[in-house]
Write a protein that holds these residues in place. Structure first.
Motif, PDB file in Angstrom:
ATOM      1  N   GLN A  32       0.776  -1.236  -0.085  1.00  0.00           N
ATOM      2  CA  GLN A  32      -0.004   0.033  -0.099  1.00  0.00           C
ATOM      3  C   GLN A  32       0.852   1.258  -0.085  1.00  0.00           C
ATOM      4  O   GLN A  32       0.562   2.128  -0.732  1.00  0.00           O
ATOM      5  CB  GLN A  32      -0.728   0.037   1.317  1.00  0.00           C
ATOM      6  N   THR A  33       2.063   1.182   0.723  1.00  0.00           N
ATOM      7  CA  THR A  33       2.977   2.463   0.861  1.00  0.00           C
ATOM      8  C   THR A  33       3.440   2.619  -0.544  1.00  0.00           C
ATOM      9  O   THR A  33       3.851   3.672  -1.018  1.00  0.00           O
ATOM     10  CB  THR A  33       3.836   2.116   1.811  1.00  0.00           C
ATOM     11  N   VAL A  34       3.843   1.473  -1.099  1.00  0.00           N
ATOM     12  CA  VAL A  34       4.511   1.781  -2.418  1.00  0.00           C
ATOM     13  C   VAL A  34       3.386   2.360  -3.483  1.00  0.00           C
ATOM     14  O   VAL A  34       3.924   3.349  -3.991  1.00  0.00           O
ATOM     15  CB  VAL A  34       5.152   0.619  -2.819  1.00  0.00           C
ATOM     16  N   GLN A  35       2.217   1.740  -3.266  1.00  0.00           N
ATOM     17  CA  GLN A  35       1.350   2.170  -4.421  1.00  0.00           C
ATOM     18  C   GLN A  35       1.063   3.673  -3.945  1.00  0.00           C
ATOM     19  O   GLN A  35       0.716   4.493  -4.788  1.00  0.00           O
ATOM     20  CB  GLN A  35      -0.119   1.539  -4.175  1.00  0.00           C
ATOM     21  N   GLN A  36       0.831   4.066  -2.742  1.00  0.00           N
ATOM     22  CA  GLN A  36       0.598   5.370  -2.490  1.00  0.00           C
ATOM     23  C   GLN A  36       1.678   6.599  -2.783  1.00  0.00           C
ATOM     24  O   GLN A  36       1.532   7.664  -3.287  1.00  0.00           O
ATOM     25  CB  GLN A  36       0.070   5.802  -1.238  1.00  0.00           C
ATOM     26  N   GLU A  37       2.970   5.935  -2.567  1.00  0.00           N
ATOM     27  CA  GLU A  37       3.939   7.100  -2.683  1.00  0.00           C
ATOM     28  C   GLU A  37       4.924   7.107  -3.750  1.00  0.00           C
ATOM     29  O   GLU A  37       5.776   7.930  -3.946  1.00  0.00           O
ATOM     30  CB  GLU A  37       4.896   7.036  -1.255  1.00  0.00           C
ATOM     31  N   ALA A  38       4.919   6.236  -4.505  1.00  0.00           N
ATOM     32  CA  ALA A  38       5.635   5.651  -5.795  1.00  0.00           C
ATOM     33  C   ALA A  38       5.632   6.730  -6.962  1.00  0.00           C
ATOM     34  O   ALA A  38       6.608   6.837  -7.550  1.00  0.00           O
ATOM     35  CB  ALA A  38       5.347   4.156  -6.364  1.00  0.00           C
ATOM     36  N   THR A  39       4.507   7.622  -6.624  1.00  0.00           N
ATOM     37  CA  THR A  39       4.455   8.451  -7.923  1.00  0.00           C
ATOM     38  C   THR A  39       4.738   9.994  -7.321  1.00  0.00           C
ATOM     39  O   THR A  39       4.909  11.001  -8.033  1.00  0.00           O
ATOM     40  CB  THR A  39       2.913   8.669  -8.348  1.00  0.00           C
ATOM     41  N   ASP A  40       5.120  10.136  -6.059  1.00  0.00           N
ATOM     42  CA  ASP A  40       5.692  11.340  -5.551  1.00  0.00           C
ATOM     43  C   ASP A  40       7.079  11.252  -5.191  1.00  0.00           C
ATOM     44  O   ASP A  40       7.463  10.391  -4.276  1.00  0.00           O
ATOM     45  CB  ASP A  40       4.715  11.315  -4.345  1.00  0.00           C
ATOM     46  N   SER A  41       7.813  12.017  -5.664  1.00  0.00           N
ATOM     47  CA  SER A  41       9.510  11.947  -5.401  1.00  0.00           C
ATOM     48  C   SER A  41       9.916  12.492  -4.146  1.00  0.00           C
ATOM     49  O   SER A  41      10.882  12.099  -3.861  1.00  0.00           O
ATOM     50  CB  SER A  41      10.298  12.768  -6.496  1.00  0.00           C
ATOM     51  N   LEU A  42       9.099  13.096  -3.380  1.00  0.00           N
ATOM     52  CA  LEU A  42       9.419  13.817  -2.059  1.00  0.00           C
ATOM     53  C   LEU A  42       9.576  12.678  -0.916  1.00  0.00           C
ATOM     54  O   LEU A  42      10.557  12.741  -0.406  1.00  0.00           O
ATOM     55  CB  LEU A  42       8.626  14.917  -1.820  1.00  0.00           C
ATOM     56  N   PRO A  43       8.818  11.835  -0.874  1.00  0.00           N
ATOM     57  CA  PRO A  43       9.066  10.682   0.029  1.00  0.00           C
ATOM     58  C   PRO A  43       9.891   9.546  -0.449  1.00  0.00           C
ATOM     59  O   PRO A  43       9.884   8.481   0.350  1.00  0.00           O
ATOM     60  CB  PRO A  43       7.490  10.033   0.570  1.00  0.00           C
ATOM     61  N   GLU A  44      10.431   9.468  -1.253  1.00  0.00           N
ATOM     62  CA  GLU A  44      11.338   8.668  -1.856  1.00  0.00           C
ATOM     63  C   GLU A  44      12.729   9.037  -2.034  1.00  0.00           C
ATOM     64  O   GLU A  44      13.027  10.059  -2.047  1.00  0.00           O
ATOM     65  CB  GLU A  44      11.078   8.436  -3.651  1.00  0.00           C
ATOM     66  N   TRP A  45      13.517   7.849  -1.541  1.00  0.00           N
ATOM     67  CA  TRP A  45      14.857   8.183  -1.299  1.00  0.00           C
ATOM     68  C   TRP A  45      15.837   6.669  -1.772  1.00  0.00           C
ATOM     69  O   TRP A  45      15.357   5.607  -1.884  1.00  0.00           O
ATOM     70  CB  TRP A  45      15.256   7.903   0.255  1.00  0.00           C
ATOM     71  N   GLY A  46      16.811   7.188  -2.438  1.00  0.00           N
ATOM     72  CA  GLY A  46      17.891   6.080  -2.992  1.00  0.00           C
ATOM     73  C   GLY A  46      18.792   5.718  -2.015  1.00  0.00           C
ATOM     74  O   GLY A  46      19.053   6.546  -1.177  1.00  0.00           O
ATOM     75  N   SER A  61      19.831   9.266  -0.327  1.00  0.00           N
ATOM     76  CA  SER A  61      19.566  10.832  -1.417  1.00  0.00           C
ATOM     77  C   SER A  61      17.999  10.522  -1.767  1.00  0.00           C
ATOM     78  O   SER A  61      17.428   9.809  -2.208  1.00  0.00           O
ATOM     79  CB  SER A  61      20.451  10.555  -2.536  1.00  0.00           C
ATOM     80  N   ASN A  62      17.778  12.023  -1.327  1.00  0.00           N
ATOM     81  CA  ASN A  62      16.228  12.099  -1.724  1.00  0.00           C
ATOM     82  C   ASN A  62      15.988  12.438  -3.105  1.00  0.00           C
ATOM     83  O   ASN A  62      16.601  13.131  -3.765  1.00  0.00           O
ATOM     84  CB  ASN A  62      15.588  13.258  -0.838  1.00  0.00           C
ATOM     85  N   PHE A  63      15.125  11.482  -3.770  1.00  0.00           N
ATOM     86  CA  PHE A  63      14.722  11.768  -5.185  1.00  0.00           C
ATOM     87  C   PHE A  63      14.410  13.291  -5.689  1.00  0.00           C
ATOM     88  O   PHE A  63      15.113  13.716  -6.678  1.00  0.00           O
ATOM     89  CB  PHE A  63      13.559  11.047  -5.635  1.00  0.00           C
ATOM     90  N   ALA A  64      13.782  13.932  -4.861  1.00  0.00           N
ATOM     91  CA  ALA A  64      13.143  15.176  -5.255  1.00  0.00           C
ATOM     92  C   ALA A  64      14.232  16.368  -5.141  1.00  0.00           C
ATOM     93  O   ALA A  64      14.219  17.373  -5.921  1.00  0.00           O
ATOM     94  CB  ALA A  64      11.898  15.637  -4.627  1.00  0.00           C
TER      95      ALA A  64
END
Length: 192
Positions: A32-46, A61-64
Motif C-alpha cells: 500500500q505504501t509503495v502504491q501511494q508514494e511511488a508517484t511522489d518523489s518527495l518521500p522517495e529515497w535512494g 539521497s532524496n529523489f526530489a
C-alpha cells in the motif's frame, strides 16, 4: 517513505522486497505504501552501501531534492531502525528552523512507514555514485570531520547538504543548488 536500494545494498543488508515479506500484514502495508508514494518523489529515497574504515555505511539521497544523508557503521540489525535514524538526522539538521520542523513533523505523519524496494532510477543511481565519489572517495577527506577519535556525522551531513553545490534540472535548465535548501523549500511548500 520508500527507500529504493541498490542491488549490492539489498544483498549485504538482506533486505526483502515488499511482495516477498512473509508476514501478510507487513506485506499488505508495504505494498500500500509503495502504491501511494511511488508517484511522489518527495518521500522517495535512494540508498547505497559504502565502506568507511572497513565498516558498512549507508548513503541515502532524496529523489526530489538530492538531499543526502551519510550514515556510518550501519549494521544489519540497524536496518529496522533506519526510519528513526533519518528522522533524528533531519530534526537535528534543521534544529531551530520552526517552519521546517513543523513541515518535517507533518511529513513524518503523512509517511510513517519505511518500505524498501529495488532502485531502478538511473538518475538517482548517478546521484548516489557522484556523491560517494565526491564526498567519500576523492574530493573531501572524511578524516577532517573527526573530533578526537569520534567521527562527527552531523557535521558531515550539514556540510554535504548546506555547503556543497549540486546540479538539478528545473524547467529544462540546469541549476546549482544546496540540497538542504531545496529540500526545505519543497517540504515547507508542501506542508504549510
Amino acid at each position: 517513505m520508500i527507500i529504493y536500494a541498490t542491488k549490492q545494498t539489498f544483498e549485504r543488508y538482506k533486505i526483502v522486497e515488499p511482495q516477498n515479506l512473509s508476514d501478510p500484514i507487513k506485506r499488505e502495508l508495504a505494498e500500500q505504501t509503495v502504491q501511494q508514494e511511488a508517484t511522489d518523489s518527495l518521500p522517495e529515497w535512494g540508498a547505497k552501501i559504502f565502506y568507511f574504515d572497513r565498516r558498512k555505511c549507508l548513503q541515502l539521497s532524496n529523489f526530489a531534492s538530492k538531499f543526502t544523508l551519510f550514515l556510518f557503521d550501519i549494521k544489519l540489525a540497524d536496518m529496522d531502525d533506519l526510519g528513526s535514524f533519518i528522522v533524528t538526522y533531519l530534526l537535528r539538521l534543521y534544529d531551530g528552523d520552526t517552519k521546517m520542523l513543523a513541515a518535517l513533523h507533518k511529513m513524518f505523519e503523512a509517511s510513517p512507514v519505511v518500505v524498501f524496494d529495488r532502485l531502478k532510477n538511473r538518475n538517482v543511481i548517478a546521484t548516489l555514485n557522484f556523491a560517494q565519489r565526491e564526498v567519500v572517495d576523492e574530493k573531501y577527506d572524511l578524516y577532517d570531520f573527526f573530533e578526537g577519535n569520534v567521527l562527527n556525522t552531523l557535521k558531515i551531513n550539514r556540510f554535504v547538504n548546506f555547503r556543497r553545490l549540486v546540479t538539478i534540472k528545473l524547467n529544462d535548465k540546469r541549476k546549482y543548488i544546496y540540497p538542504g535548501e531545496r529540500f526545505r523549500e519543497l517540504l515547507v511548500e508542501r506542508y504549510r
